[in-house]
Scaffold this active site. Structure first.
Site, PDB file in Angstrom:
ATOM      1  N   ASP A  89      52.055  59.236  29.421  1.00 46.89           N
ATOM      2  CA  ASP A  89      50.629  59.148  29.116  1.00 46.89           C
ATOM      3  C   ASP A  89      50.359  60.007  27.901  1.00 46.89           C
ATOM      4  O   ASP A  89      51.042  60.998  27.655  1.00 46.89           O
ATOM      5  CB  ASP A  89      49.757  59.585  30.297  1.00 46.89           C
ATOM      6  CG  ASP A  89      48.386  58.920  30.256  1.00 46.89           C
ATOM      7  OD1 ASP A  89      48.176  57.930  30.990  1.00 46.89           O
ATOM      8  OD2 ASP A  89      47.532  59.368  29.457  1.00 46.89           O
ATOM      9  N   GLU A 102      49.317  42.655  37.141  1.00 49.01           N
ATOM     10  CA  GLU A 102      49.297  43.422  38.385  1.00 49.01           C
ATOM     11  C   GLU A 102      48.086  43.004  39.219  1.00 49.01           C
ATOM     12  O   GLU A 102      46.990  42.871  38.709  1.00 49.01           O
ATOM     13  CB  GLU A 102      49.238  44.923  38.049  1.00 49.01           C
ATOM     14  CG  GLU A 102      49.280  45.818  39.254  1.00 49.01           C
ATOM     15  CD  GLU A 102      50.425  45.459  40.192  1.00 49.01           C
ATOM     16  OE1 GLU A 102      51.586  45.486  39.765  1.00 49.01           O
ATOM     17  OE2 GLU A 102      50.151  45.136  41.362  1.00 49.01           O
ATOM     18  N   PHE A 103      48.314  42.849  40.516  1.00 56.28           N
ATOM     19  CA  PHE A 103      47.242  42.391  41.405  1.00 56.28           C
ATOM     20  C   PHE A 103      46.844  43.432  42.437  1.00 56.28           C
ATOM     21  O   PHE A 103      46.096  43.140  43.359  1.00 56.28           O
ATOM     22  CB  PHE A 103      47.667  41.099  42.130  1.00 56.28           C
ATOM     23  CG  PHE A 103      47.882  39.929  41.199  1.00 56.28           C
ATOM     24  CD1 PHE A 103      46.823  39.102  40.856  1.00 56.28           C
ATOM     25  CD2 PHE A 103      49.128  39.675  40.663  1.00 56.28           C
ATOM     26  CE1 PHE A 103      47.007  38.021  39.985  1.00 56.28           C
ATOM     27  CE2 PHE A 103      49.328  38.592  39.788  1.00 56.28           C
ATOM     28  CZ  PHE A 103      48.269  37.780  39.448  1.00 56.28           C
ATOM     29  N   CYS A 126      37.873  46.273  37.324  1.00 54.37           N
ATOM     30  CA  CYS A 126      38.478  44.981  36.962  1.00 54.37           C
ATOM     31  C   CYS A 126      37.500  43.812  36.900  1.00 54.37           C
ATOM     32  O   CYS A 126      37.351  43.195  35.853  1.00 54.37           O
ATOM     33  CB  CYS A 126      39.614  44.662  37.936  1.00 54.37           C
ATOM     34  SG  CYS A 126      40.988  45.806  37.760  1.00 54.37           S
TER      35      CYS A 126
HETATM   36  N1  NAD Z   1      42.792  49.655  38.431  1.00 53.02           N
HETATM   37  C1  NAD Z   1      43.118  48.533  39.048  1.00 53.02           C
HETATM   38  O1  NAD Z   1      42.847  48.336  40.229  1.00 53.02           O
HETATM   39  C2  NAD Z   1      43.860  47.442  38.310  1.00 53.02           C
HETATM   40  C3  NAD Z   1      44.444  46.400  39.040  1.00 53.02           C
HETATM   41  C4  NAD Z   1      45.137  45.422  38.359  1.00 53.02           C
HETATM   42  C5  NAD Z   1      45.222  45.469  36.969  1.00 53.02           C
HETATM   43  N2  NAD Z   1      44.621  46.458  36.290  1.00 53.02           N
HETATM   44  C6  NAD Z   1      44.769  46.500  34.816  1.00 53.02           C
HETATM   45  O2  NAD Z   1      45.767  47.459  34.487  1.00 53.02           O
HETATM   46  C7  NAD Z   1      45.457  48.109  33.248  1.00 53.02           C
HETATM   47  C8  NAD Z   1      45.385  49.611  33.466  1.00 53.02           C
HETATM   48  O3  NAD Z   1      44.317  49.886  34.359  1.00 53.02           O
HETATM   49  P1  NAD Z   1      44.114  51.325  35.022  1.00 53.02           P
HETATM   50  O4  NAD Z   1      43.018  51.180  35.990  1.00 53.02           O
HETATM   51  O5  NAD Z   1      45.449  51.831  35.478  1.00 53.02           O
HETATM   52  O6  NAD Z   1      43.644  52.154  33.716  1.00 53.02           O
HETATM   53  P2  NAD Z   1      43.470  53.735  33.579  1.00 53.02           P
HETATM   54  O7  NAD Z   1      42.407  53.911  32.577  1.00 53.02           O
HETATM   55  O8  NAD Z   1      43.364  54.360  34.914  1.00 53.02           O
HETATM   56  O9  NAD Z   1      44.870  54.214  32.953  1.00 53.02           O
HETATM   57  C9  NAD Z   1      45.296  53.912  31.661  1.00 53.02           C
HETATM   58  C10 NAD Z   1      46.089  55.097  31.129  1.00 53.02           C
HETATM   59  O10 NAD Z   1      46.698  54.731  29.885  1.00 53.02           O
HETATM   60  C11 NAD Z   1      46.745  55.890  29.084  1.00 53.02           C
HETATM   61  N3  NAD Z   1      46.987  55.516  27.676  1.00 53.02           N
HETATM   62  C12 NAD Z   1      46.151  54.887  26.806  1.00 53.02           C
HETATM   63  N4  NAD Z   1      46.754  54.759  25.610  1.00 53.02           N
HETATM   64  C13 NAD Z   1      47.985  55.306  25.715  1.00 53.02           C
HETATM   65  C14 NAD Z   1      49.076  55.461  24.817  1.00 53.02           C
HETATM   66  N5  NAD Z   1      49.015  55.044  23.561  1.00 53.02           N
HETATM   67  N6  NAD Z   1      50.181  56.068  25.288  1.00 53.02           N
HETATM   68  C15 NAD Z   1      50.266  56.500  26.551  1.00 53.02           C
HETATM   69  N7  NAD Z   1      49.261  56.366  27.448  1.00 53.02           N
HETATM   70  C16 NAD Z   1      48.141  55.779  27.036  1.00 53.02           C
HETATM   71  C17 NAD Z   1      45.406  56.535  29.320  1.00 53.02           C
HETATM   72  O11 NAD Z   1      45.411  57.889  28.941  1.00 53.02           O
HETATM   73  C18 NAD Z   1      45.231  56.329  30.832  1.00 53.02           C
HETATM   74  O12 NAD Z   1      45.726  57.438  31.561  1.00 53.02           O
HETATM   75  C19 NAD Z   1      44.146  47.480  32.786  1.00 53.02           C
HETATM   76  O13 NAD Z   1      44.451  46.422  31.935  1.00 53.02           O
HETATM   77  C20 NAD Z   1      43.540  46.946  34.067  1.00 53.02           C
HETATM   78  O14 NAD Z   1      42.678  45.857  33.830  1.00 53.02           O
HETATM   79  C21 NAD Z   1      43.952  47.471  36.922  1.00 53.02           C
END
Ligand code: NAD
Length: 438
Positions: A30, A154-155, A268
């Site tokens: 991260d 991811e689901f 989402c």
């Molecule tokens: N949260 C959910 O329930 C869920 C479920 C399925 C899919 N998704 C998808 O998964 C993806 C991530 O969602 P999330 O909820 O985990 O997001 P999040 O915001 O919780 O986490 C994303 C992380 O990526 C890091 N990041 C950003 N740019 C970076 C870089 N250049 N290098 C390293 N780290 C970096 C951020 O600091 C952050 O910690 C999204 O596209 C979301 O739509 C989320």
């Protein structure tokens, strides 16, 4: 196998932890130094049941590590999973800035063959852009390293993420035509699930990308559908829960996502429905069903505010509202697009005082809405309140001591936006009751 997971948020951390639990060697990356430092100290930055134990076990076992150094993580990995955020831009499209930044970082540092997998939810065609961004960086330094790209949406659901990852309904893998090597590597990565007879959907990259939006748009539509039925129920004096049951027992329909309430929120559904509608428009098409689901959802939020004001006999000004539940759903601290935000802001605008309590989301909620009073528990929130409003159905709100509540409250009114109470029981306890569609 060694893998790198870039982006250690809800999805990245769960993915990394669960793969390490399967015996894979995982490095989670991260860009936030604080987050990585706290993970190294054994602190989990999010509330997700069961996650802390898995992280601790695998860090101890030497299978899971954390870094801010993408190059170092990518260097030793055969598979690189991109799990950074893909937030909505103001026009509803998806902001791909994080995806581009990570792709370029990967392009700048790879020096041997890898499979680059997009796990983030991204509009159709993004994986092609990922390929382009990586290739541009390779070309810039005249490097001939080859790589595969894949889409593996991811689901998982927050609050049940570990179970969803370990026992998914399906795994979707999209690869470029003829790239059997990438499929073989990803199947090897997912081998424990493969052996488990988890269904795998192998398809092309664009279909894999669209599959995620199709699934989320469908579920969001189910929620908006039952919310529209709840409006009709309120007109006819019907019971939306009986109707949801009558519908849901039909196996072609299914019971899930037929709960009337304040509408969908979270990290989402709102952004994914907006994005799906946006990229359909860019294709010259209209995704009319999802557009309607979004409109219904917005209307439903407003209806919830109106419902509370109705319970306050049309006048919120100077009244105290106890809001129970702030996170967008139970078992998470995630406040992104939580219905509570709009409802609370709407009531504050009308002059109400808000006393709020949530078992997990207080810190973030307090940052988002500093005007409300944060309370230490349910009964603290109820003290002197004119109405109690249940916004998120945490289990601890299902068994409120109603006689104690009555003593503490200025007036005995309950607005139950999740339909977790029974009108008769509430009436017996001396409360006036407003549910959704009942
Ligand atoms: N949260 C959910 O329930 C869920 C479920 C399925 C899919 N998704 C998808 O998964 C993806 C991530 O969602 P999330 O909820 O985990 O997001 P999040 O915001 O919780 O986490 C994303 C992380 O990526 C890091 N990041 C950003 N740019 C970076 C870089 N250049 N290098 C390293 N780290 C970096 C951020 O600091 C952050 O910690 C999204 O596209 C979301 O739509 C989320």
């Amino acid at each position: 196998m060694n893998i790198a997971v870039i982006g250690t948020g809800y999805v990245g951390l769960v993915t990394g932890a669960c793969f390490s639990e399967f015996g894979v060697q995982v490095t989670c990356v991260d860009q936030l130094e604080d987050k990585i430092e706290s993970l190294k100290r054994g602190e989990i930055p999010i509330y997700e049941p069961g996650l802390a134990e898995i992280v601790a076990r695998n860090v101890r076992g030497g299978r899971l590590s954390f870094t801010t150094d993408t190059a170092e993580a990518v260097a030793g990995s055969l598979v690189v999973l991109i799990a950074v955020g893909t937030p909505a831009a103001s026009d509803g499209s998806t902001d791909l800035a994080f995806i581009e930044a990570v792709s370029r970082e990967i392009g700048r540092c790879i020096d041997s063959y890898k499979v680059i997998v997009t796990k983030s939810t991204v509009p159709v065609g993004t994986s092609d852009k990922v390929r382009g961004w990586i290739q541009e960086e390779l070309d810039r330094r005249g490097d001939k390293t080859t790589f595969s790209i894949a889409s593996n949406p991811e689901f998982l659901r927050e609050g049940a993420a570990i179970g969803d990852f370990m026992r998914p309904d399906r795994v979707v893998i999209g690869t470029e035509a003829g790239d059997d090597h990438a499929i073989a590597i990803l199947k090897d990565l997912y081998r424990p699930l493969y052996l488990n007879e988890t269904p795998f959907v192998e398809t092309d990259i664009h279909s894999a990308e669209l599959a995620k939006y199709a699934a989320n748009a469908f579920l969001a539509t189910k929620i908006s559908f039952i919310n529209e039925i709840s409006v009709l129920c309120e007109e006819i004096g019907g019971d939306v829960q009986a109707i949801a049951r009558a519908m849901g027992l039909d196996r072609r329909i299914g019971k899930k996502f037929l709960h009337a309430g304040p509408g969908f929120g979270g990290s989402c559904f709102p952004k994914d429905t907006a994005s799906a509608a946006h990229f359909a428009r860019e294709l010259g098409q209209e995704f009319s069903i999802v557009e309607a689901a979004i409109r219904v959802n917005q209307r439903q939020r407003q209806r919830m505010i109106d419902k509370v004001i109705l319970a306050l006999e049309g006048q919120a000004n100077g009244k105290t509202v106890a809001v129970l539940g702030l996170s967008f759903k139970p078992e998470t601290d995630d406040m992104r697009e939580a219905p509570s935000i709009e409802i609370i802001r709407g009531l504050l605008e009308r002059g109400a005082l808000i006393r709020a309590y949530d078992p997990a989301a207080m810190a973030e909620a307090g940052r988002l809405i500093p005007e409300m009073v944060l309370c230490k528990d349910v009964y603290d929130a109820l003290t002197d309140a004119d109405v109690m409003v249940i916004v998120t159905e945490w289990n601890e709100f299902r068994m409120i001591d109603l006689s104690r509540a009555r003593e503490l409250m200025a007036d005995s009114r309950m607005v139950d936006l999740r339909n977790i109470y029974d009108r008769e029981r509430i009436a017996k306890a001396g409360f006036r009751y407003w549910g959704v569609g009942r």
